[in-house]
Design a protein around this motif. Structure first.
Motif, PDB file in Angstrom:
ATOM      1  N   ALA A 203      35.784  37.792  52.343  1.00 25.27           N
ATOM      2  CA  ALA A 203      37.025  38.202  52.914  1.00 25.27           C
ATOM      3  C   ALA A 203      37.684  38.818  51.611  1.00 25.27           C
ATOM      4  O   ALA A 203      38.354  40.045  51.705  1.00 25.27           O
ATOM      5  N   ALA A 204      37.606  38.455  50.588  1.00 25.35           N
ATOM      6  CA  ALA A 204      38.233  39.084  49.162  1.00 25.35           C
ATOM      7  C   ALA A 204      37.565  40.352  48.954  1.00 25.35           C
ATOM      8  O   ALA A 204      38.421  41.262  48.625  1.00 25.35           O
ATOM      9  N   GLU A 205      36.339  40.626  49.132  1.00 29.98           N
ATOM     10  CA  GLU A 205      35.697  42.012  48.937  1.00 29.98           C
ATOM     11  C   GLU A 205      36.152  42.898  50.029  1.00 29.98           C
ATOM     12  O   GLU A 205      36.626  44.128  49.755  1.00 29.98           O
ATOM     13  N   GLU A 206      36.269  42.372  51.139  1.00 31.11           N
ATOM     14  CA  GLU A 206      36.887  43.293  52.354  1.00 31.11           C
ATOM     15  C   GLU A 206      38.319  43.613  51.938  1.00 31.11           C
ATOM     16  O   GLU A 206      39.009  44.640  52.532  1.00 31.11           O
ATOM     17  N   ALA A 207      39.117  42.720  51.672  1.00 31.16           N
ATOM     18  CA  ALA A 207      40.461  42.884  51.168  1.00 31.16           C
ATOM     19  C   ALA A 207      40.742  44.119  50.203  1.00 31.16           C
ATOM     20  O   ALA A 207      42.003  44.384  49.876  1.00 31.16           O
ATOM     21  N   GLY A 208      39.750  44.182  49.595  1.00 30.85           N
ATOM     22  CA  GLY A 208      39.483  45.350  48.483  1.00 30.85           C
ATOM     23  C   GLY A 208      39.835  44.861  47.055  1.00 30.85           C
ATOM     24  O   GLY A 208      40.215  45.583  46.132  1.00 30.85           O
ATOM     25  N   PHE A 209      39.703  43.536  46.781  1.00 28.97           N
ATOM     26  CA  PHE A 209      39.793  43.036  45.276  1.00 28.97           C
ATOM     27  C   PHE A 209      38.554  43.531  44.506  1.00 28.97           C
ATOM     28  O   PHE A 209      37.551  43.643  44.949  1.00 28.97           O
TER      29      PHE A 209
ATOM     30  N   VAL B 222      47.813  34.493  56.271  1.00 27.39           N
ATOM     31  CA  VAL B 222      47.527  35.788  55.224  1.00 27.39           C
ATOM     32  C   VAL B 222      47.971  35.549  54.120  1.00 27.39           C
ATOM     33  O   VAL B 222      49.283  35.016  54.035  1.00 27.39           O
ATOM     34  N   LEU B 223      47.312  35.646  53.124  1.00 23.94           N
ATOM     35  CA  LEU B 223      47.894  35.447  51.615  1.00 23.94           C
ATOM     36  C   LEU B 223      48.241  36.726  51.185  1.00 23.94           C
ATOM     37  O   LEU B 223      47.352  37.859  50.849  1.00 23.94           O
ATOM     38  N   GLU B 224      49.491  37.161  50.897  1.00 24.53           N
ATOM     39  CA  GLU B 224      50.098  38.163  50.291  1.00 24.53           C
ATOM     40  C   GLU B 224      49.916  38.196  48.702  1.00 24.53           C
ATOM     41  O   GLU B 224      50.593  37.379  48.058  1.00 24.53           O
ATOM     42  N   VAL B 225      49.033  39.038  48.168  1.00 25.39           N
ATOM     43  CA  VAL B 225      48.914  39.074  46.774  1.00 25.39           C
ATOM     44  C   VAL B 225      49.158  40.397  46.103  1.00 25.39           C
ATOM     45  O   VAL B 225      48.656  41.455  46.564  1.00 25.39           O
ATOM     46  N   THR B 226      49.764  40.279  45.198  1.00 23.05           N
ATOM     47  CA  THR B 226      50.091  41.427  44.476  1.00 23.05           C
ATOM     48  C   THR B 226      49.362  41.670  43.059  1.00 23.05           C
ATOM     49  O   THR B 226      49.286  40.443  42.252  1.00 23.05           O
ATOM     50  N   VAL B 227      48.617  42.634  42.787  1.00 19.49           N
ATOM     51  CA  VAL B 227      47.681  42.623  41.666  1.00 19.49           C
ATOM     52  C   VAL B 227      48.148  43.918  40.741  1.00 19.49           C
ATOM     53  O   VAL B 227      48.554  44.906  41.343  1.00 19.49           O
TER      54      VAL B 227
ATOM     55  N   THR C 106      50.078  48.962  40.544  1.00 16.89           N
ATOM     56  CA  THR C 106      50.346  47.642  41.220  1.00 16.89           C
ATOM     57  C   THR C 106      49.932  47.817  42.480  1.00 16.89           C
ATOM     58  O   THR C 106      50.413  48.914  43.447  1.00 16.89           O
ATOM     59  N   ILE C 107      49.214  46.973  43.317  1.00 13.16           N
ATOM     60  CA  ILE C 107      48.742  47.055  44.664  1.00 13.16           C
ATOM     61  C   ILE C 107      48.973  45.622  45.353  1.00 13.16           C
ATOM     62  O   ILE C 107      48.924  44.770  44.704  1.00 13.16           O
ATOM     63  N   HIS C 108      49.412  45.963  46.522  1.00 14.01           N
ATOM     64  CA  HIS C 108      49.544  44.629  47.458  1.00 14.01           C
ATOM     65  C   HIS C 108      48.253  44.666  48.424  1.00 14.01           C
ATOM     66  O   HIS C 108      47.810  45.457  48.936  1.00 14.01           O
ATOM     67  N   ARG C 109      47.778  43.301  48.207  1.00 11.50           N
ATOM     68  CA  ARG C 109      46.376  43.140  49.009  1.00 11.50           C
ATOM     69  C   ARG C 109      46.790  41.925  49.952  1.00 11.50           C
ATOM     70  O   ARG C 109      47.522  40.625  49.719  1.00 11.50           O
ATOM     71  N   ARG C 110      46.131  41.944  51.093  1.00  9.17           N
ATOM     72  CA  ARG C 110      46.354  41.018  52.258  1.00  9.17           C
ATOM     73  C   ARG C 110      45.010  40.198  52.360  1.00  9.17           C
ATOM     74  O   ARG C 110      44.123  40.826  52.789  1.00  9.17           O
TER      75      ARG C 110
ATOM     76  N   LYS D 150      36.375  29.693  47.122  1.00  9.47           N
ATOM     77  CA  LYS D 150      36.530  29.562  48.641  1.00  9.47           C
ATOM     78  C   LYS D 150      36.971  30.687  49.228  1.00  9.47           C
ATOM     79  O   LYS D 150      36.536  31.129  50.415  1.00  9.47           O
ATOM     80  N   LEU D 151      37.871  31.296  48.601  1.00 10.85           N
ATOM     81  CA  LEU D 151      38.464  32.557  49.020  1.00 10.85           C
ATOM     82  C   LEU D 151      37.632  33.778  48.618  1.00 10.85           C
ATOM     83  O   LEU D 151      38.053  34.958  49.098  1.00 10.85           O
ATOM     84  N   GLY D 152      36.537  33.535  48.175  1.00  9.04           N
ATOM     85  CA  GLY D 152      35.489  34.507  47.899  1.00  9.04           C
ATOM     86  C   GLY D 152      36.015  35.521  46.441  1.00  9.04           C
ATOM     87  O   GLY D 152      35.489  36.425  46.250  1.00  9.04           O
ATOM     88  N   LEU D 153      36.982  34.827  45.709  1.00  9.23           N
ATOM     89  CA  LEU D 153      37.377  35.111  44.246  1.00  9.23           C
ATOM     90  C   LEU D 153      36.633  34.442  43.168  1.00  9.23           C
ATOM     91  O   LEU D 153      36.159  33.365  43.419  1.00  9.23           O
ATOM     92  N   GLN D 154      36.498  35.155  42.037  1.00  9.04           N
ATOM     93  CA  GLN D 154      35.986  34.735  40.868  1.00  9.04           C
ATOM     94  C   GLN D 154      36.743  34.941  39.761  1.00  9.04           C
ATOM     95  O   GLN D 154      37.423  36.097  39.610  1.00  9.04           O
ATOM     96  N   ARG D 155      37.006  33.925  38.786  1.00  7.27           N
ATOM     97  CA  ARG D 155      37.663  34.292  37.524  1.00  7.27           C
ATOM     98  C   ARG D 155      36.934  35.182  36.700  1.00  7.27           C
ATOM     99  O   ARG D 155      35.624  34.843  36.472  1.00  7.27           O
ATOM    100  N   TRP D 156      37.420  36.205  36.120  1.00  2.16           N
ATOM    101  CA  TRP D 156      37.034  36.759  35.132  1.00  2.16           C
ATOM    102  C   TRP D 156      36.681  36.197  33.862  1.00  2.16           C
ATOM    103  O   TRP D 156      37.441  35.305  33.466  1.00  2.16           O
ATOM    104  N   TRP D 157      35.455  36.448  33.313  1.00  3.25           N
ATOM    105  CA  TRP D 157      35.323  35.595  31.977  1.00  3.25           C
ATOM    106  C   TRP D 157      34.322  36.609  31.037  1.00  3.25           C
ATOM    107  O   TRP D 157      33.496  37.485  31.815  1.00  3.25           O
ATOM    108  N   PRO D 158      34.427  36.660  29.822  1.00  2.00           N
ATOM    109  CA  PRO D 158      33.707  37.535  29.130  1.00  2.00           C
ATOM    110  C   PRO D 158      32.247  37.403  29.280  1.00  2.00           C
ATOM    111  O   PRO D 158      31.533  36.291  29.315  1.00  2.00           O
TER     112      PRO D 158
END
Length: 458
Positions: free
Chosen positions: A140-146, A180-185, A192-196, A214-222
């Motif tokens: 869902a995170a990929e579909e939301a545009g992250f 829906v999680l309202e996320v500003t990135v 600055t973009i608002h993603r849902r 679980k949200l389909g997100l991953q932390r960035w790491w070098p």
């Protein structure tokens, strides 16, 4: 052994502070209400130190078992009271005065949390900026545009300067059953973009695991090369003959491109012998390596005792941040953080009763708390203070549970007395204490059992 001692000392110090503040709340308000305080004890069991002092003598005690404390007040139900001191007996005070004395303990813990967070936010607390890696494919995170490089700057109405604050904001939305999680990135380009992001609270809380993943997100790491930077004495890597500077080429014929690839292979192979191809001083060699079993919560992972040292500079440059505010703003942030943690705690308790979360996923026993204490103090004083604030909030809320033997149970009795005009009978109170003792003993047995399961191998 050193880690155990650190955890033990950090735990005892934290509990000592929290119990002292809690009991001081009862003590201070009792004095203000004109109740005679006979004893102020930190700990239970055999006294290690005691002293009687004050114009209105009170016995101050430090006892052997540092897992609680109590304030003993003059009370006709616990012994004879001289006629000239009857007006100073706890049971002779109005129901409102008694309620204030009982409520003061939990409130003292919540006030302590605000003050500790205030100090932390003034001095500054280190953290990791919430920068995202590539979202999981098909999520869902990929579909939301992250996209990789997005920095989370706000979730709903809460600013998120660190992953810790982002996690609190996420939990706050989950316990409120947001759909829906309202996320500003902030993107790599500075936009600055608002993603849902659609979320399902019940599924997210169904079992233990990384909520971010679980949200389909991953932390960035070098991304760094699979080069060994250091070896821990006595570990599987040392036993296999690995050295600092070794570059991992493959594992069982599977190419290893990055350190993250190497970590995934090791974690997936506990107690399994791997044939590792290494590049050492322009020569290649193959060594057998058997990762040892490491138990984390419900996960069994491989561990070899090797680390990389290339990413630290990149982390310091891009990820490490300090959350610091002016005294006025810090006080507001402290109240806000305390309120958020109270809201999350009460929300999780509510979901516990509705069956959306299990008890084993929501409570921690003394062993787990001691481990958290040791981990936080090893990171830094700022994180240890935050740990104390969080446990202080938990202690304050727990003591308000309407269970006999806890402050909340006494407040229930006083509420009944305020409505009916007469105190609850001693017989009912005795039965209540027995039930409360059984409930607390059952809870302690359960959390100790869960603690032991967490630290023992499968």
């Amino acid at each position: 052994m050193q880690g155990f001692l650190l955890s033990l000392v950090a735990f005892i110090l934290a509990i000592g502070i929290l119990v002292t503040v809690h009991e001081f709340g009862h003590y201070w308000v009792a004095k203000k209400m004109g109740v005679k305080v006979l004893r102020f004890s930190i700990g239970f069991g055999k006294p290690l130190w005691k002293r009687i002092s004050g114009a209105d003598p009170t016995e101050y005690v430090l006892a052997a078992i540092p897992l609680g404390g109590y304030v003993k007040m003059l009370d006709e139900r616990e012994g004879d009271v001289a006629a000239n001191e009857l007006d100073r007996a706890f049971n002779r005070k109005s129901v409102w005065a008694r309620s204030a004395i009982v409520l003061a303990g939990p409130l003292a813990n919540l006030i302590l949390a605000v003050l500790v967070y205030w100090i932390v936010f003034i001095v500054g607390i280190t953290g990791i900026a919430p920068i995202l890696g590539a979202p999981l494919p098909g999520s869902a995170a990929e579909e939301a545009g992250f996209t990789e490089g997005d920095k989370i700057v706000r979730i709903a109405e809460m600013p998120t300067p660190t992953w810790d604050t982002a996690f609190v904001a996420l939990l706050d939305n989950i316990v409120e059953n947001s759909e829906v999680l309202e996320v500003t990135v902030e993107t790599d380009a500075g936009a600055t973009i608002h993603r849902r992001l659609p979320i399902n609270s019940r599924e997210l809380l169904a079992d233990q695991g990384d909520l971010i993943a679980k949200l389909g997100l991953q932390r960035w790491w070098p991304t760094v090369d699979p080069v060994v930077g250091g070896i821990e004495p006595g570990g599987a890597a040392e036993a296999a003959g690995l050295r600092a500077g070794d570059r991992v080429i493959s594992s069982d014929g599977q190419p290893v491109e990055t350190w993250a690839d190497w970590v995934r292979i090791i974690r997936a192979s506990p107690e399994k012998t791997l044939q590792i191809e290494l590049l050492r001083d322009s020569s290649t060699l193959i060594v057998p390596l058997t990762p040892r079993l490491l138990q984390r919560e419900d996960l069994s992972i491989g561990f070899i005792g090797a680390r990389e040292t290339q990413s630290q500079k990149l982390i310091d440059e891009k990820l490490r941040t300090v959350e610091r505010y002016s005294p006025g703003t810090a006080f507001y942030k402290a109240i806000q953080r305390t309120g958020n943690m109270i809201s999350v705690s009460l929300g999780m308790i509510g979901k516990l009763f509705t069956g959306e979360v299990s008890l084993k996923n929501t409570v921690s026993g003394p062993i787990s708390i001691a481990q958290f204490a040791g981990q936080s103090v090893s990171v830094g004083v700022d994180h240890y203070l935050s740990f104390i604030a969080l446990v202080s909030i938990s202690l304050g809320i727990f003591n308000l549970f309407p269970v006999p033997m806890l402050d909340g149970g006494h407040l229930v009795y006083f509420a009944i007395e305020a409505v009916t005009g007469k105190p609850v009978s001693e017989r009912i109170q005795i039965y209540g204490q027995q039930v409360g003792l059984l409930l607390l003993a059952g809870l302690m047995t359960f959390v100790f059992y869960q603690d032991i399961l967490r630290i023992l191998p499968s």
